[in-house]
Scaffold this active site. Structure first.
Site, PDB file in Angstrom:
ATOM      1  N   SER A 245       0.835  -1.182   0.000  1.00 45.69           N
ATOM      2  CA  SER A 245       0.000   0.000   0.000  1.00 45.69           C
ATOM      3  C   SER A 245       0.891   1.260   0.000  1.00 45.69           C
ATOM      4  O   SER A 245       1.750   1.388  -0.862  1.00 45.69           O
ATOM      5  CB  SER A 245      -0.940  -0.063   1.209  1.00 45.69           C
ATOM      6  OG  SER A 245      -2.021   0.788   1.060  1.00 45.69           O
ATOM      7  N   ASP A 471      -8.429  -4.194  -6.646  1.00 44.47           N
ATOM      8  CA  ASP A 471      -8.032  -3.455  -5.442  1.00 44.47           C
ATOM      9  C   ASP A 471      -8.830  -2.159  -5.321  1.00 44.47           C
ATOM     10  O   ASP A 471      -8.800  -1.319  -6.218  1.00 44.47           O
ATOM     11  CB  ASP A 471      -6.533  -3.137  -5.512  1.00 44.47           C
ATOM     12  CG  ASP A 471      -5.952  -2.753  -4.166  1.00 44.47           C
ATOM     13  OD1 ASP A 471      -6.586  -1.960  -3.448  1.00 44.47           O
ATOM     14  OD2 ASP A 471      -4.854  -3.236  -3.833  1.00 44.47           O
ATOM     15  N   HIS A 501      -7.514  -5.626  -1.154  1.00 44.64           N
ATOM     16  CA  HIS A 501      -6.376  -4.708  -1.116  1.00 44.64           C
ATOM     17  C   HIS A 501      -5.100  -5.516  -0.946  1.00 44.64           C
ATOM     18  O   HIS A 501      -4.821  -6.061   0.125  1.00 44.64           O
ATOM     19  CB  HIS A 501      -6.557  -3.736   0.042  1.00 44.64           C
ATOM     20  CG  HIS A 501      -5.529  -2.648   0.102  1.00 44.64           C
ATOM     21  ND1 HIS A 501      -5.059  -1.993  -1.017  1.00 44.64           N
ATOM     22  CD2 HIS A 501      -4.871  -2.094   1.161  1.00 44.64           C
ATOM     23  CE1 HIS A 501      -4.166  -1.093  -0.647  1.00 44.64           C
ATOM     24  NE2 HIS A 501      -4.031  -1.138   0.664  1.00 44.64           N
TER      25      HIS A 501
END
Length: 532
Positions: A245, A471, A501
């Site tokens: 991320s 995502d 994610h």
């Protein structure tokens, strides 16, 4: 992820609440605050150390204690398979790298030593995103998922500056945060706009009052410098790194600054480095809308779905009506707290981080329609960093501080209003929510560093960049953009056709084999590899 402050990504696995066992370094401050005396697990460097002293400091690793409040609270970590224990320490870094011999601050560290010391490659450093997620708390929570990598690596993570125990940023207190999250985050008229702006000013004033000295120094560039010092102190010639991320942006910035020091680097759930904050927030609106589309389509196709509607659009129309009702009349939540429209939207977003939590979202929406908002509120608490005892970690405060130290953009009320139609078009459910988040850095006391980060890394070793087509938080296009910006022969793109994610922990054997083969054996996948 590089999260809009309206949606922050502490929900790495999106559970109903922050209930996973967490870890932290031992600390002399039993209250869980960030102001503390020098801990017994400190390094050998002094509070004002020379650059040479910092690079040669020795870390005193000790068994980890329970996390403090800023890290999310919880129990000390359980031993790993084979009985290995998680160890914690602190490392000193310069507060200001422009004054390397000046004041230092401490970074909290955690590690689990490699199982096969004879074949040990070195340390593998993790950053789990946010920005604002505590690596010291998160790595032990998911440690068993990286057991294969622990065969040849010490697994290491840290609380970046501003996060958790690492000179953590503090803003509002728990009671004030409860009140803040109950307020309307999508104002509809002049009175609500005024209240929204005043609340934002009050929050920023709290951040400046409580953490003004560190706010100028918590940005990603300094965090990357900290990682290079960590590499040196750990005794590694190259940095082996797993960024998830927002951790992908941190990894890209590190590669730009230190291309010759890049070892084996994996970037999963990739932030698009070519997008400014507005473009990134719009991309997130589209990403969460895509995830919601997939959720409602799945629900409409099942005979046992609790939500009304025979098509994806009918289910979404019902959700929109529920949110409209909650704006007018919140429903009972947890204890004396109610579920408001803004908290329900946060709860929906939280559950969309992983397909595994879709059943919780379905249940939560159905129960909220029956005047029981407890589950959606628990999901919102997960994303907001609130524990069951009512205490907040500092992840949202750190998220705001790091985002605003990085991004130059400061949006006026008029600019925000003008942007809202594009956000609403991107997502009828999340558009307003993310659009108003553009003002999160307006009035911040520190100027931002860039419009977009430079991640070009000529001369770097290959970097594996993984994009997930489903995502919601870091849309798939970011992986292609990151690979291109890193440079030809550096960015190696791998695609995962999945939901949620991130990819490595998404259940794909193909992805895990590719990553493990690269990190453990140096086998670089062919660029353009696709996993399903």
């Amino acid at each position: 992820m590089r999260t809009s402050p309206a949606l922050r990504a502490a929900a790495l696995a999106a559970t109903t609440a922050v209930l996973l066992p967490l870890a932290a370094c031992s600390d002399s401050d039993d209250s869980g605050g960030t102001d503390r005396a020098k801990p017994s697990t400190a390094s050998t460097a002094s509070p004002t150390a020379t650059a040479e002293e910092l690079s040669s400091q020795k870390l005193d690793w000790q068994p980890c204690a329970a996390p403090n409040e800023a890290q999310g609270s919880g129990a000390s970590p359980s031993p790993l398979p084979g009985g290995a224990v998680w160890e914690c320490s602190f490392m000193d870094v310069p507060l200001d790298y422009a004054e390397p011999d000046g004041r230092t601050i401490e970074l909290a560290l955690v590690r689990a030593r490699a199982r096969n010391q004879d074949r040990r490659i070195g340390s593998l450093v993790f950053n789990f995103g946010g920005p604002g997620a505590s690596g010291v708390a998160t790595l032990p929570s998911f440690g068993t998922e990286y057991e294969t990598l622990r065969t040849r690596y010490d697994l290491v993570s840290f609380d970046p500056r501003g996060v958790g125990r690492s000179e953590g940023v503090a803003c509002s207190d728990d009671e004030e945060l409860d009140a803040r999250y109950e307020k309307d985050g999508t104002p509809d008229d002049a009175a609500e706009e005024k209240a929204f702006v005043e609340d934002q000013k009050s929050y920023i004033a709290d951040c400046e009052d409580n953490s003004g000295e560190v706010l100028p120094f918590v940005g990603t560039t300094n965090a990357a410098r900290d990682m290079d010092l960590l590499r040196e102190v750990l005794g590694d010639d190259k940095l082996n790194y797993f960024g998830i991320s927002y951790g992908t942006e941190l990894g890209g910035v590190y590669a730009h600054q230190f291309p010759k020091k890049v070892g084996r680097m994996v970037l999963d759930a990739v932030v698009d480095p070519t997008e400014n904050s507005k473009e990134s927030s719009l991309g997130q609106a589209e990403g969460f809308q895509l995830a919601l589309d997939n959720f409602t389509a799945d629900c409409a196709e099942r005979d046992d779905c609790r939500l009304p509607g025979s098509t994806s659009q009918e289910v979404q129309d019902w959700i929109a009506e529920l949110l409209a009702q909650l704006e007018k009349k919140p429903v009972p939540g947890l204890g004396e707290r109610e579920l408001t429209q803004t908290q329900a939207t946060t709860g929906i977003a939280s559950a969309l981080y992983s397909k595994e939590t879709w059943p919780l979202l379905e249940q939560g929406l159905d129960e909220a329609d029956g005047d029981n908002g407890g589950l959606l509120l628990a999901l919102a608490d997960s994303l907001n960093g609130r524990s069951e005892d009512g205490r907040y970690d500092n992840s949202n405060a750190a998220n705001a501080a790091i985002n605003c130290a990085d991004s130059k953009e400061r949006f006026t009320l008029e600019q925000t209003r003008a942007a809202l139609p594009a956000f609403r078009e991107a997502s009828p459910v999340f558009g307003d929510y993310l659009g108003w988040g553009l003002m999160s850095c307006t009035g911040w006391p520190v100027a931002g560093a860039w419009e977009t980060p430079d991640v070009s890394a000529p001369g770097s070793a290959p970097i594996l960049v993984i994009g997930n087509t489903g995502d919601p938080a870091t849309p798939y296009a970011g992986a292609k953009a990151m690979a291109a910006e890193l440079g030809k022969g550096v960015g190696i793109e791998l695609t995962y056709k999945g939901e949620g994610h991130g990819a490595y922990n998404g259940g794909s054997v193909c992805v895990q084999r590719a990553v493990d083969g690269y990190l453990l054996n140096g086998k670089v996948p062919a660029t353009g590899t696709v996993c399903e």
